[in-house]
Design a protein around this motif. Sequence first.
Motif, mmCIF file in Angstrom:
data_model
loop_
_atom_site.group_PDB
_atom_site.id
_atom_site.type_symbol
_atom_site.label_atom_id
_atom_site.label_comp_id
_atom_site.label_asym_id
_atom_site.label_seq_id
_atom_site.Cartn_x
_atom_site.Cartn_y
_atom_site.Cartn_z
ATOM 1 N N THR A 131 0.840 -1.197 0.000
ATOM 2 C CA THR A 131 0.000 0.000 0.000
ATOM 3 C C THR A 131 0.877 1.249 0.000
ATOM 4 O O THR A 131 0.646 2.186 -0.774
ATOM 5 C CB THR A 131 -0.948 0.002 1.213
ATOM 6 N N THR A 139 -0.578 6.584 -6.319
ATOM 7 C CA THR A 139 -1.902 5.976 -6.240
ATOM 8 C C THR A 139 -2.597 6.466 -4.971
ATOM 9 O O THR A 139 -1.992 6.487 -3.898
ATOM 10 C CB THR A 139 -1.795 4.431 -6.213
ATOM 11 N N PRO A 143 -7.532 3.094 -3.575
ATOM 12 C CA PRO A 143 -7.128 2.129 -4.591
ATOM 13 C C PRO A 143 -5.783 1.457 -4.275
ATOM 14 O O PRO A 143 -5.583 0.291 -4.615
ATOM 15 C CB PRO A 143 -7.054 2.929 -5.895
ATOM 16 N N LEU A 146 -6.705 -1.337 -1.820
ATOM 17 C CA LEU A 146 -7.421 -2.416 -2.506
ATOM 18 C C LEU A 146 -6.478 -3.202 -3.414
ATOM 19 O O LEU A 146 -6.537 -4.438 -3.457
ATOM 20 C CB LEU A 146 -8.594 -1.841 -3.310
ATOM 21 N N ALA A 147 -5.616 -2.520 -4.132
ATOM 22 C CA ALA A 147 -4.667 -3.192 -5.030
ATOM 23 C C ALA A 147 -3.678 -4.043 -4.239
ATOM 24 O O ALA A 147 -3.347 -5.165 -4.643
ATOM 25 C CB ALA A 147 -3.934 -2.155 -5.879
#
Length: 190
Positions: A131, A139, A143, A146-147
């Motif tokens: 993250t 980013t 997102p 989540l990624a």
Amino acid sequence: MGRWQPGAPDRLRRAALDLFGEQGFDATSVAQITERAGVTERTFFRHYADKREVLFTGDEFQEPFLRAAAAAPAGTPVLDVVAAVLEAACAAFEAGRTRHDARARQRIIDAHAGLRERELLKLTHLADALTAALGERGTAALPARLAADLAVSVFVTAFGAWIAEGEERDLVHLQREALAEVRALVTGTR
């Protein structure tokens, strides 16, 4: 083997895996591990804080994930960064381990609640680090999280398939397959 000979961490890891598999995690002592590895307890504690840590190597697990995230070209869509991260991490992971040892390690972890908890903590730390790495790429927070969670989930799913008895495909192939399933779910083609 004398304690001054190289390879003590590998010998300790091998001895611990064997003993944990033979007699269980709780029934195995550090003294038994060091005796089998041919080193002193002092050598053991130079490399590991306790017997649990033999199963959970340090930051080297995260390194290929984070290197790949940093190396992705600027402007790469986040899901493509996840794909690159998984590709690199799975290739590095498989190159450094045998499927046999990975299966043995997982059986030991699955049989012990405290070790399962430690494994989940390791994966949470990986998601946190990913993250942050995605955030450093620009980013946004949601997102990125989540990624990162998706990358960990795909890795865990592919790893579980890779260590399944009878599985012959390599880890990179299995992660590609798992990520393709995610893409199909997201696009509604599944």
